[in-house]
Design a protein around this motif. Sequence first.
Motif, PDB file in Angstrom:
ATOM      1  N   HIS A   5      30.823  57.658  47.253  1.00 57.45           N
ATOM      2  CA  HIS A   5      30.939  56.280  47.710  1.00 57.45           C
ATOM      3  C   HIS A   5      31.292  56.252  49.191  1.00 57.45           C
ATOM      4  N   TRP A   6      30.758  55.263  49.906  1.00 54.28           N
ATOM      5  CA  TRP A   6      30.984  55.217  51.354  1.00 54.28           C
ATOM      6  C   TRP A   6      32.445  54.959  51.692  1.00 54.28           C
ATOM      7  N   TRP A 339      35.804  53.722  39.079  1.00 58.57           N
ATOM      8  CA  TRP A 339      35.765  52.375  39.641  1.00 58.57           C
ATOM      9  C   TRP A 339      34.625  51.573  39.039  1.00 58.57           C
ATOM     10  N   PRO A 341      31.502  49.235  39.509  1.00 60.04           N
ATOM     11  CA  PRO A 341      30.565  49.085  40.634  1.00 60.04           C
ATOM     12  C   PRO A 341      30.880  47.843  41.465  1.00 60.04           C
ATOM     13  N   GLY A 342      30.972  48.037  42.758  1.00 64.71           N
ATOM     14  CA  GLY A 342      31.251  46.939  43.673  1.00 64.71           C
ATOM     15  C   GLY A 342      32.716  46.578  43.800  1.00 64.71           C
ATOM     16  N   GLU A 343      33.571  47.228  43.007  1.00 65.22           N
ATOM     17  CA  GLU A 343      34.985  46.858  43.010  1.00 65.22           C
ATOM     18  C   GLU A 343      35.663  47.168  44.336  1.00 65.22           C
ATOM     19  N   ARG A 344      35.356  48.331  44.893  1.00 60.10           N
ATOM     20  CA  ARG A 344      36.024  48.705  46.140  1.00 60.10           C
ATOM     21  C   ARG A 344      35.666  47.773  47.286  1.00 60.10           C
ATOM     22  N   GLU A 345      34.425  47.328  47.315  1.00 62.54           N
ATOM     23  CA  GLU A 345      34.034  46.357  48.330  1.00 62.54           C
ATOM     24  C   GLU A 345      34.779  45.038  48.139  1.00 62.54           C
ATOM     25  N   LEU A 346      34.975  44.656  46.884  1.00 62.66           N
ATOM     26  CA  LEU A 346      35.701  43.415  46.605  1.00 62.66           C
ATOM     27  C   LEU A 346      37.159  43.521  47.042  1.00 62.66           C
ATOM     28  N   TRP A 347      37.768  44.683  46.812  1.00 62.65           N
ATOM     29  CA  TRP A 347      39.138  44.893  47.293  1.00 62.65           C
ATOM     30  C   TRP A 347      39.193  44.835  48.816  1.00 62.65           C
ATOM     31  N   VAL A 379      36.863  41.538  37.571  1.00 59.87           N
ATOM     32  CA  VAL A 379      36.566  42.958  37.770  1.00 59.87           C
ATOM     33  C   VAL A 379      37.749  43.821  37.352  1.00 59.87           C
TER      34      VAL A 379
END
Length: 391
Positions: A5-6, A339, A341-347, A379
Amino acid sequence: MSTGHWLRRPVLVGISALLVAMYAIAWVQRTVGLWRNGWIDANHMPFGGDFVTFWAGSRVALEGNALSAFDPPAFFAVQEAAIAGNQAHFLWNYPPTFHLFVLPFGLVDLVTATWLWWAVTVPLYLAALVRVVPRWETAVVGLAGSAVLLNLAHGQNGFLLTALLVGGLWLVLHDRPVLGGLVLGCLSIKPHFGVLLPVALAASRNPRAFAATAASLLVWCGVSTAVFGLAYWSVFADNLGVVGQAIDHGDLPLGKIVTPYVLARSVGLGALAGPIQLVSIAVSAACVAYASSRGRPAGAMAVLIVATTLCSPYLFDYDLILLCGAFAFAYVDRTEHGWVPGERELWGLAALLPIGLVALYNATGLQLGPLLTGALLAVCTWGAVRTAETP
């Protein structure tokens, strides 16, 4: 974190360090400017912002007239006298438990008290986060959320409240339910931050933490009543209606009130704002009960904290510092179980957006904060209960 993940840990820490450096530069520049101008800004507001409310509340209580905090003309006069040229007019909307907590800060002048406030609450906040994620980077990431800067600028109580909620939950998580409950009971200083605790503690079948929280709550209420008198509760309850009217009439900065109630009003559903807020409370409680009974403990605690931000019609942008504590618990859970999917971006969005919510409200007329916290709650709940995956 997943190595593919980036937003890997080195990237997260690097971005956080850059943000903290930017905040520090802005903070130093502002503080030096205030010092040179007699601790008053260009809008005639005092150093520490809203903290003058806490200081003035302490002053009137130390003079033996705590209830005068609910008398706007008298209370405004105390605020104005804090610093020459100060024109701050902030209302007092707190229970006697909070009044008891801030009582010592009126023993010194406003500027000294403001520095003491930060000297006490910021280390408590960072200590709680580091307990959850015991890494040196935690302090850097914990200071990178834009709500941190809002709490510093406003002199608000978000650091303290996050420390109490996160610290108490960490103690419960680590098999110290009585001590954890005693800490969680201190949230009586701002009761709407603890409204979902009974749901979480009951659903997770933790009777000792439940009992200790209730005992702590009763002690805080009992001592504050003994100090300020039983009449304080009646005046405080009456004042809640005044606050509700202020929101409905637009007398408060609605761009800063990040609640479903204000979201409903911002989209023209004023008549349904109350029911929508009640639905938000019910959904939040259901998510907490489900995650606490079916999910993994750390993940369930992240759900509890996020859900807390959706339960009160009176919650400001700086209160979203709670999400930093929620992320700490989510990080503990997700590094082991994967995680969403997309959770880290949401955080990441949750960390950056609070400081921009007022500008978005001014541009669109919409209070978008609850949409973010609502998405995060969904999420988090999914992440807390789903089957473990390879991180």
